[in-house]
Design a protein around this motif. Structure first.
Motif, PDB file in Angstrom:
ATOM      1  N   ASP A  37       0.823  -1.096  -0.012  1.00  0.00           N
ATOM      2  CA  ASP A  37      -0.037   0.030   0.102  1.00  0.00           C
ATOM      3  C   ASP A  37       0.941   1.273  -0.080  1.00  0.00           C
ATOM      4  O   ASP A  37       0.470   2.139  -0.740  1.00  0.00           O
ATOM      5  N   ARG A  38       1.988   1.127   0.805  1.00  0.00           N
ATOM      6  CA  ARG A  38       2.854   2.277   0.978  1.00  0.00           C
ATOM      7  C   ARG A  38       4.153   1.782   0.756  1.00  0.00           C
ATOM      8  O   ARG A  38       4.441   0.727   1.030  1.00  0.00           O
ATOM      9  N   ALA A  39       5.169   2.599   0.484  1.00  0.00           N
ATOM     10  CA  ALA A  39       6.548   2.280   0.461  1.00  0.00           C
ATOM     11  C   ALA A  39       7.354   3.156   1.019  1.00  0.00           C
ATOM     12  O   ALA A  39       7.080   4.476   1.382  1.00  0.00           O
ATOM     13  N   ALA A  40       8.545   2.778   1.698  1.00  0.00           N
ATOM     14  CA  ALA A  40       9.483   3.814   2.394  1.00  0.00           C
ATOM     15  C   ALA A  40      10.761   3.423   1.817  1.00  0.00           C
ATOM     16  O   ALA A  40      11.266   2.207   1.903  1.00  0.00           O
ATOM     17  N   LEU A  41      11.469   4.491   1.388  1.00  0.00           N
ATOM     18  CA  LEU A  41      12.955   4.201   0.926  1.00  0.00           C
ATOM     19  C   LEU A  41      14.051   4.626   2.120  1.00  0.00           C
ATOM     20  O   LEU A  41      14.099   5.746   2.524  1.00  0.00           O
ATOM     21  N   LEU A  42      14.826   3.774   2.449  1.00  0.00           N
ATOM     22  CA  LEU A  42      16.143   3.950   3.330  1.00  0.00           C
ATOM     23  C   LEU A  42      17.027   4.322   2.229  1.00  0.00           C
ATOM     24  O   LEU A  42      17.332   3.574   1.386  1.00  0.00           O
ATOM     25  N   HIS A  43      17.870   5.448   2.696  1.00  0.00           N
ATOM     26  CA  HIS A  43      18.964   5.601   1.893  1.00  0.00           C
ATOM     27  C   HIS A  43      20.023   6.147   2.969  1.00  0.00           C
ATOM     28  O   HIS A  43      19.793   7.049   3.430  1.00  0.00           O
ATOM     29  N   ARG A  44      21.153   5.333   2.947  1.00  0.00           N
ATOM     30  CA  ARG A  44      22.061   5.652   3.697  1.00  0.00           C
ATOM     31  C   ARG A  44      21.944   5.786   5.082  1.00  0.00           C
ATOM     32  O   ARG A  44      22.331   6.908   5.765  1.00  0.00           O
ATOM     33  N   GLY A  45      21.092   5.139   5.678  1.00  0.00           N
ATOM     34  CA  GLY A  45      20.634   5.341   7.017  1.00  0.00           C
ATOM     35  C   GLY A  45      19.509   6.332   7.262  1.00  0.00           C
ATOM     36  O   GLY A  45      19.045   6.241   8.439  1.00  0.00           O
ATOM     37  N   HIS A  80      14.429   8.195   3.560  1.00  0.00           N
ATOM     38  CA  HIS A  80      14.409   9.326   2.639  1.00  0.00           C
ATOM     39  C   HIS A  80      13.427   9.748   1.877  1.00  0.00           C
ATOM     40  O   HIS A  80      12.944  10.732   1.597  1.00  0.00           O
ATOM     41  N   TRP A  81      12.461   8.704   1.846  1.00  0.00           N
ATOM     42  CA  TRP A  81      11.029   8.894   1.203  1.00  0.00           C
ATOM     43  C   TRP A  81       9.898   8.083   1.654  1.00  0.00           C
ATOM     44  O   TRP A  81      10.466   6.738   2.035  1.00  0.00           O
ATOM     45  N   VAL A  82       8.758   8.351   1.957  1.00  0.00           N
ATOM     46  CA  VAL A  82       7.726   7.740   2.472  1.00  0.00           C
ATOM     47  C   VAL A  82       6.561   8.183   1.698  1.00  0.00           C
ATOM     48  O   VAL A  82       6.241   9.189   1.380  1.00  0.00           O
ATOM     49  N   GLU A 138       1.721   7.603  -5.072  1.00  0.00           N
ATOM     50  CA  GLU A 138       2.770   8.933  -5.037  1.00  0.00           C
ATOM     51  C   GLU A 138       3.974   8.592  -5.668  1.00  0.00           C
ATOM     52  O   GLU A 138       5.155   9.134  -6.059  1.00  0.00           O
ATOM     53  N   LEU A 139       4.195   7.182  -5.303  1.00  0.00           N
ATOM     54  CA  LEU A 139       5.831   6.757  -5.953  1.00  0.00           C
ATOM     55  C   LEU A 139       5.720   6.879  -7.490  1.00  0.00           C
ATOM     56  O   LEU A 139       6.823   7.298  -7.968  1.00  0.00           O
ATOM     57  N   HIS A 140       4.743   6.584  -7.911  1.00  0.00           N
ATOM     58  CA  HIS A 140       4.710   6.763  -9.510  1.00  0.00           C
ATOM     59  C   HIS A 140       5.115   8.267  -9.796  1.00  0.00           C
ATOM     60  O   HIS A 140       5.443   8.441 -10.728  1.00  0.00           O
ATOM     61  N   ALA A 141       4.231   9.105  -8.984  1.00  0.00           N
ATOM     62  CA  ALA A 141       4.122  10.501  -9.344  1.00  0.00           C
ATOM     63  C   ALA A 141       5.236  11.295  -8.860  1.00  0.00           C
ATOM     64  O   ALA A 141       5.586  12.382  -9.511  1.00  0.00           O
ATOM     65  N   SER A 142       6.343  10.737  -8.132  1.00  0.00           N
ATOM     66  CA  SER A 142       7.461  11.147  -7.483  1.00  0.00           C
ATOM     67  C   SER A 142       8.516  11.550  -8.405  1.00  0.00           C
ATOM     68  O   SER A 142       8.856  10.617  -9.339  1.00  0.00           O
ATOM     69  N   ASP A 154      11.524  12.315  -6.858  1.00  0.00           N
ATOM     70  CA  ASP A 154      12.624  12.520  -6.021  1.00  0.00           C
ATOM     71  C   ASP A 154      13.772  11.563  -6.801  1.00  0.00           C
ATOM     72  O   ASP A 154      13.728  10.528  -7.355  1.00  0.00           O
ATOM     73  N   GLU A 155      14.889  12.275  -6.805  1.00  0.00           N
ATOM     74  CA  GLU A 155      16.039  11.640  -7.505  1.00  0.00           C
ATOM     75  C   GLU A 155      16.663  10.207  -7.148  1.00  0.00           C
ATOM     76  O   GLU A 155      16.609   9.343  -7.840  1.00  0.00           O
ATOM     77  N   VAL A 156      16.720  10.081  -5.712  1.00  0.00           N
ATOM     78  CA  VAL A 156      17.122   8.761  -5.267  1.00  0.00           C
ATOM     79  C   VAL A 156      15.989   7.612  -5.751  1.00  0.00           C
ATOM     80  O   VAL A 156      16.412   6.482  -6.068  1.00  0.00           O
ATOM     81  N   LEU A 157      14.898   7.996  -5.250  1.00  0.00           N
ATOM     82  CA  LEU A 157      13.841   7.170  -5.628  1.00  0.00           C
ATOM     83  C   LEU A 157      13.521   6.695  -6.890  1.00  0.00           C
ATOM     84  O   LEU A 157      13.648   5.331  -7.241  1.00  0.00           O
ATOM     85  N   CYS A 158      13.712   7.780  -7.701  1.00  0.00           N
ATOM     86  CA  CYS A 158      13.699   7.547  -9.427  1.00  0.00           C
ATOM     87  C   CYS A 158      14.802   6.427  -9.567  1.00  0.00           C
ATOM     88  O   CYS A 158      14.714   5.571 -10.430  1.00  0.00           O
TER      89      CYS A 158
END
Ligand SMILES: Nc1ncnc2c1ncn2[C@@H]1O[C@H](COP(=O)(O)OP(=O)(O)OP(=O)(O)O)[C@@H](O)[C@H]1O
Ligand SMILES: [Mg+2]
Lengths: 253, 250, 309
Positions: free
Chosen positions: B206-214, B217-219, B224-228, B230-234
């Motif tokens: 349903d939702r995703a959370a991106l961990l980046h270097r501890g 970074h993004w929830v 929203e993920l499709h629309a984002s 965000d550089e790291v997420l993309c």
């Protein structure tokens, strides 16, 4: 500076960790249901399965002690039965427990450390904990209890077989008669000796199993860590058997 | 409901998680994504108290699991089913016993009922006849599925999956994804899925959370993920697309 | 099979408990199945008795010492010991310590009293009838010295008689008796030297005994050596005294014969092998003397021949 203080405090922290682990283990003693099945399994592995090798080692210890004592006692003024007076207490006081201890250190200490170490590095301990199981109570308590209960059993086996071995070699090797041996053994027999041996064996049983469980339980660093924990457990168990041996002798004799 | 608040974690002074705050709502499936070594497994272990935070709090249904006594913590943990990254099957038992273990330990079920339950779980992970096999005789993917069967055997309220589909062929992966979705839908399970497989994320989460270097970074939701942008997420999603083709929401 | 492990462990534990208890009782020399009776006794000197030492009756082990406790207030040693319960020890039985702790195990020996008396019960105290082992050994020395003394006394008396005899001028066998006088002096001399030797022997016995008594019981080797030497000395002394006794007896016999007026003795006493041949010679002498009394002339002729020789 930080690393220096780390190296200095590391042994102390390890002692603390060990003590804490044992405290937790004791606190879990009440959860008998949790470890009952494991307890008997470990008792069979520590105790029953070790009987042949312990008996073998004890028989040889008894025989060798007898032959060497006979070799050293050549004076015609010393009656031959003194060989019995020396061999039997040696086995009861020292060899019975220490020989068994060394065998168990290698056999059980290494095994426990390897088992728990592998469980640690493959997250099996985490899996137990994650289920809501008390991993210390489930893994360590039965192992340590098995050591504490079964070591005295092995001690009795070792003394019995050792003295029998001594008498056997005395008789068949022509050193002295079985009756003389027994008479000598009886002459200097102190009922506290076997009790002391039992106390020793309980302490050794606890030392070996708790040290190796501690080493295994806190293993880190994959297969290499498991290997290190295994050797550490065997070596430390032997060292602490000797230390405990001396301390007990000082305190109780 | 699981609330992670300002969680910091460092090992021997080396920071792994830095100020992670995250809320997992009842009934939802949250995917934790991120590159290898970003701290996903560490974060997941904090949720069940296997690791204690350097600072910050983890609350399960309103109780801080690091404040309660061990006895209580274990009760909290019993609501969780956890699939570890390496499976963590007990190698002293065979597959059947592994799955039966939590049932035997925590329930008063009859042996026959346990049998039925175990075979049901094995069927769910599509391994109907590995019961008598020892851990060492199972392939990596099989181990993972047996471990999954073990994790769900007690029908827990929360299930944490650490990379449930890594190392599996696409067909089995899909089956596992279906299973996860079915469990969530049918039993109102709250799930945390640690993964770097975007295909899985898009199909079950349903939702995703991106961990980046501890850092968290993004929830956001999948939409929203499709629309984002965000550089790291993309970059993370792109890398996956390159690997497995354009993921589609099923 | 479900409880296979429990069964194995149970059997092992129970068996080892049995082996332990039986083993301990075996080495304690306790009857493995029947009970024991605990008794007390007191000694003035425990002679190195320690816990675990055997209790014996007629040399058979029947129990062991459980406790040896010094009681400063009464200046004696309380010994608690156990014996087999089945044993009927009559009241009035006594105990003593036997053995030398330096050499072998010390034991408590029970001398049973008349079996018709009722048996003692647990906790009773047996009176001790103590004889000191080491003391015994040392005691022997004065006894021997005394014996030697009286022996020398009798020897001197005998010689005095001989001297008196020789002093009689009216004797028929004057010449022969002069020879006897010489011999007697030789014997006297011999006895004197022997006396010196005996004295030194006894002295060394005395020293040994004293040093033995002083010795702490720890130095087993040298003590055992000392005791062996003492024993050897005593044996040698005994042998000396026996030989001396024989000599004196023989001398007595000779002098008696001389007293009766028989004169061929010179022949015999000049013989250097006197000591060893006296017995057989005396028999011969008897026959000779009978003949001599009947035909004195024939023998006097022979005697001259001998004197020339
Ligand atoms: N017990 C530990 N001791 C020290 N460092 C650790 C420990 N556990 C994890 N780390 C470190 O924390 C970091 C994150 O590890 P983690 O296992 O959470 O990664 P991950 O995101 O799960 O990676 P992957 O996708 O490969 O599983 C790593 O750099 C690792 O070295
Ligand atoms: Mg991970």
């Amino acid at each position: 500076m930080a690393s220096l203080s780390l190296t200095l405090t590391k042994p102390l922290r390890n002692v603390g960790l060990y003590v804490l682990l044992m405290v937790k283990a004791f606190a879990s003693l009440g959860e008998f249901r949790l470890y009952r099945k494991n307890l008997f399994k470990q008792m069979v592995r520590v105790g029953i399965d070790s009987i042949p090798i312990v008996a073998l080692a004890a028989a040889f210890s008894g025989a060798v002690t007898t032959v060497q004592t006979a070799y050293q006692l050549v004076s015609p003024f010393i009656p031959k039965r003194i060989i019995g007076s020396i061999v039997a207490p040696s086995l009861i006081l020292e060899l019975g427990a220490v020989v068994t201890g060394f065998i168990l250190a290698g056999r059980i200490g290494a095994r426990f450390a390897a088992e728990l170490g592998t469980m640690r590095v493959t997250e099996q301990i985490d899996a137990l904990e994650a289920m809501g199981l008390n991993s210390i109570g489930y893994l360590i308590v039965p192992r340590v209890l098995a050591g504490v209960v079964m070591f005295p059993v092995l001690y009795v086996v070792a003394c019995f077989v050792g003295i029998t071995g001594g008498i056997g070699v005395a008789h068949f090797g022509g050193y002295l008669e079985a009756g003389e041996f027994v008479a000598g053994a009886r002459e200097f027999f102190q009922p506290f000796d076997p009790v002391f041996g039992l106390i020793k064996s309980v302490v050794f049983g606890f030392a070996i199993t708790s040290i190796s469980c501690y080493k295994g339980y806190y293993t880190g660093g994959g297969a290499e860590g498991v290997g290190r924990a295994t050797t550490d457990a065997a070596v430390l168990s032997c060292v602490y058997i000797l230390v405990a041996d001396l301390l007990l002798a000082i305190v109780l004799l | 409901m699981i609330q992670i608040e300002h969680l910091y974690k460092s090992f021997d002074g080396k920071p792994v998680l830095r100020d992670v705050s995250l809320e997992i709502r009842d009934g939802e499936t949250l995917a934790i994504i991120g590159r290898s070594g970003s701290g996903k497994s560490v974060l997941m272990k904090h949720v069940i108290g296997l690791l204690t935070p350097t600072s910050g709090r983890v609350q399960v249904d309103g109780t801080d699991i690091n404040e309660i006594p061990y006895r209580r913590l274990r009760e909290v943990r019993r609501q969780f089913g956890v699939l570890f990254q390496g499976g963590a099957l007990f190698d002293s038992m065979n597959a059947f016993e592994n799955i039966a273990f939590p049932l035997r330990t925590f329930t008063d079920m009859e042996e026959a009922a346990i049998r039925d339950e175990v075979y049901e779980c094995l069927r769910l992970v599509e391994l109907p006849d590995v019961g008598p096999k020892r851990t060492a005789e199972l392939s990596g993917g099989m181990q993972k599925r047996v471990a999954l069967a073990r994790a769900i055997a007690l029908r827990p309220r929360y299930i944490i999956y650490d990379e449930p589909t890594s190392g599996l062929d696409p067909e089995t992966s899909n089956a596992i994804d279906d299973l996860i979705r079915a469990l969530t839908d049918e039993m109102n399970v709250t799930s945390i899925v640690v993964t770097h497989d975007m295909h899985s994320v898009l199909s079950i989460a349903d939702r995703a959370a991106l961990l980046h270097r501890g850092h968290l970074h993004w929830v956001g939701t999948i939409d929203e993920l499709h629309a984002s942008d965000d550089e790291v997420l993309c970059a993370f999603v792109k890398a996956n697309e390159y690997q497995i083709g354009v993921p589609q929401r099923v | 099979m479900k409880y296979g492990n429990e069964l194995k462990v149970g059997i092992a534990v129970v068996l080892s408990i049995i082996v332990f208890i039986v083993g301990v009782r075996y080495f304690q020399d306790l009857p493995i199945f029947s009970g024991t009776l605990e008794l007390y006794t007191t000694f003035e000197n425990a002679d190195g008795l320690i816990v675990g030492n055997p209790v014996q009756i007629n040399g058979v082990r029947v129990g062991r010492v459980n406790e040896v406790r010094l009681r400063p207030e009464t200046r004696n040693v309380l010994v608690r010991f156990q014996v087999d319960r089945d044993l009927q020890i009559p009241e009035g039985s006594t105990t003593r310590v036997s053995g030398l702790s330096a050499l072998s195990s010390v034991s408590v020996v029970i001398n049973l009293a008349d079996a018709r008396r009722s048996a003692v019960s647990a906790g009773d105290t047996l009176t001790s009838d103590q004889t000191d082992v080491l003391g015994n050994l040392v005691d022997q020395a004065p006894r021997l010295v005394h014996r030697a003394d009286s022996l020398f006394g009798s020897a001197t008396t005998t010689l005095n008689t001989a001297e008196q005899l020789l002093a009689r001028p009216e004797s028929d066998l004057r010449q022969t008796l002069v020879a006897i006088g010489t011999t007697a002096r030789t014997v006297d001399q011999l006895l004197r030297t022997e006396q010196q030797r005996l004295a030194s022997t006894l002295e060394s016995v005395d020293t040994l005994a004293t040093s033995l008594a002083d010795f702490s019981t720890t130095n087993q080797d040298s003590l055992s050596l000392a005791v062996q030497r003492l024993n050897r000395s005593l044996t040698q002394l005994e042998r000396n005294l026996t030989a001396l006794e024989q000599t004196t007896t023989t001398l007595d016999a000779i002098l008696q014969k001389v007293n009766q007026g028989e004169g061929t003795l010179g022949l015999l006493v000049n013989d250097p092998g006197l000591y060893h041949r006296l017995d057989s010679t005396t028999t011969q002498l008897n026959r000779l003397l009978v003949d001599f009394q009947q035909n004195p002339k024939r023998y006097l002729k022979d005697l001259k021949l001998v004197e020339v020789f």
